[in-house]
Design a protein around this motif. Sequence first.
Motif, PDB file in Angstrom:
ATOM      1  N   UNK A 122       1.101  -1.105  -0.027  1.00  0.00           N
ATOM      2  CA  UNK A 122      -0.366   0.035  -0.520  1.00  0.00           C
ATOM      3  C   UNK A 122       0.820   0.996   0.234  1.00  0.00           C
ATOM      4  N   UNK A 123       0.838   2.185  -0.652  1.00  0.00           N
ATOM      5  CA  UNK A 123       1.592   3.272  -1.476  1.00  0.00           C
ATOM      6  C   UNK A 123       1.132   4.423  -1.107  1.00  0.00           C
ATOM      7  N   UNK A 124       0.757   5.192  -0.074  1.00  0.00           N
ATOM      8  CA  UNK A 124       0.867   6.794  -0.053  1.00  0.00           C
ATOM      9  C   UNK A 124       1.387   7.767  -1.614  1.00  0.00           C
ATOM     10  N   UNK A 125       0.980   8.690  -1.475  1.00  0.00           N
ATOM     11  CA  UNK A 125       1.032   9.436  -3.070  1.00  0.00           C
ATOM     12  C   UNK A 125       2.239  10.312  -3.084  1.00  0.00           C
ATOM     13  N   UNK A 158       5.605  -7.632  -8.554  1.00  0.00           N
ATOM     14  CA  UNK A 158       5.104  -8.444  -9.196  1.00  0.00           C
ATOM     15  C   UNK A 158       3.370  -8.529  -7.905  1.00  0.00           C
ATOM     16  N   UNK A 159       3.677  -8.181  -6.690  1.00  0.00           N
ATOM     17  CA  UNK A 159       2.521  -8.555  -5.765  1.00  0.00           C
ATOM     18  C   UNK A 159       1.315  -7.459  -5.943  1.00  0.00           C
ATOM     19  N   UNK A 160       0.754  -7.724  -5.369  1.00  0.00           N
ATOM     20  CA  UNK A 160      -0.546  -6.081  -5.452  1.00  0.00           C
ATOM     21  C   UNK A 160      -0.371  -4.788  -4.351  1.00  0.00           C
ATOM     22  N   UNK A 161      -0.976  -4.061  -5.594  1.00  0.00           N
ATOM     23  CA  UNK A 161      -0.377  -2.825  -4.997  1.00  0.00           C
ATOM     24  C   UNK A 161      -1.621  -2.511  -5.261  1.00  0.00           C
ATOM     25  N   UNK A 162      -1.370  -0.989  -4.045  1.00  0.00           N
ATOM     26  CA  UNK A 162      -2.438   0.149  -5.388  1.00  0.00           C
ATOM     27  C   UNK A 162      -2.174   1.603  -4.052  1.00  0.00           C
ATOM     28  N   UNK A 163      -2.827   2.367  -4.735  1.00  0.00           N
ATOM     29  CA  UNK A 163      -2.388   3.348  -3.272  1.00  0.00           C
ATOM     30  C   UNK A 163      -3.610   4.524  -2.654  1.00  0.00           C
ATOM     31  N   UNK A 164      -2.825   4.274  -1.285  1.00  0.00           N
ATOM     32  CA  UNK A 164      -3.783   4.529   0.140  1.00  0.00           C
ATOM     33  C   UNK A 164      -4.018   6.337   0.481  1.00  0.00           C
ATOM     34  N   UNK A 184      -8.914   6.962  -1.760  1.00  0.00           N
ATOM     35  CA  UNK A 184      -8.552   8.319  -0.951  1.00  0.00           C
ATOM     36  C   UNK A 184      -9.222   8.667   0.186  1.00  0.00           C
ATOM     37  N   UNK A 185      -8.800   9.394   0.815  1.00  0.00           N
ATOM     38  CA  UNK A 185      -9.321   9.653   2.376  1.00  0.00           C
ATOM     39  C   UNK A 185     -10.541  10.314   2.019  1.00  0.00           C
ATOM     40  N   UNK A 186     -10.599  11.050   1.458  1.00  0.00           N
ATOM     41  CA  UNK A 186     -12.328  11.163   1.447  1.00  0.00           C
ATOM     42  C   UNK A 186     -13.526  10.867   0.455  1.00  0.00           C
ATOM     43  N   UNK A 187     -13.353   9.653   0.420  1.00  0.00           N
ATOM     44  CA  UNK A 187     -13.966   8.836  -0.102  1.00  0.00           C
ATOM     45  C   UNK A 187     -15.051   7.591   0.711  1.00  0.00           C
ATOM     46  N   UNK A 188     -13.036   7.229   1.908  1.00  0.00           N
ATOM     47  CA  UNK A 188     -13.561   6.875   2.964  1.00  0.00           C
ATOM     48  C   UNK A 188     -14.242   7.724   4.699  1.00  0.00           C
ATOM     49  N   UNK A 189     -13.834   8.350   4.294  1.00  0.00           N
ATOM     50  CA  UNK A 189     -14.621   9.304   5.416  1.00  0.00           C
ATOM     51  C   UNK A 189     -13.456   9.326   6.238  1.00  0.00           C
ATOM     52  N   UNK A 190     -12.289   9.222   6.240  1.00  0.00           N
ATOM     53  CA  UNK A 190     -11.585   8.815   7.664  1.00  0.00           C
ATOM     54  C   UNK A 190      -9.965   9.527   6.814  1.00  0.00           C
TER      55      UNK A 190
END
Length: 212
Positions: free
Chosen positions: A8-11, A100-106, A134-140
């Motif tokens: 999980x990457x920060x941006x 090669x692993x699953x990854x995302x941005x949070x 995005x924290x704006x979508x999650x609300x936290x």
Amino acid sequence: MTSFDAVIFDCDGTLVDSEPILLAAVEEQALALGVAPALLADLHDMKGQSMALTLATIGQRRGRPLPEDFEATVRARMAETFKERLQPMPGAQALLRRLALPFCVATNGPRAKTELTLSITGLLPLLRPDRIFSAYDVGVFKPDPALFLHAARALGVAPERCAVVEDSTSGVRAGLAAGMQVHVLRSAQPLPTELHAQVRHLEALEELLDAS
């Protein structure tokens, strides 16, 4: 640190070199309003937190809130400068291509701004659209761990098997609170002493491959 099954990457400040531009835009617009420079002296220490919290802090210090359109003005200025100067963090493109692993941005940033910065730097095509959170979508917002936990659920990986890559204190606290393996990219913002032994320090993004 043990091996992990997802990343999980920060941006900002982790994949894209946007932090100096972001902070400069806030400072520039605040000074134009007449905010005293002394009230902005520790602006860099606010890196990684929500824009709303940063602007609220400045407003409290000056004794009255900033104008309602101030955030929109700052973000417009940021977007202009991003298009002129924004670069990926060194090694970011190579890492995402090789991982090669699953990854995302949070990120604590708005989704539109995140997609803009990733697009400008050539990173957006390397990410699946459903793996930008995005924290704006999650609300936290970080340092609350909810955003990272949301990302882990979306990836289908247990929190303790996720590596978090961060550069800010608020992001580090969020990752640790989520029970994840936190990797900290070298940053001008020093971590509080009590956090140092709880994370793995990266001099460069490529070092993440050695830990996977």
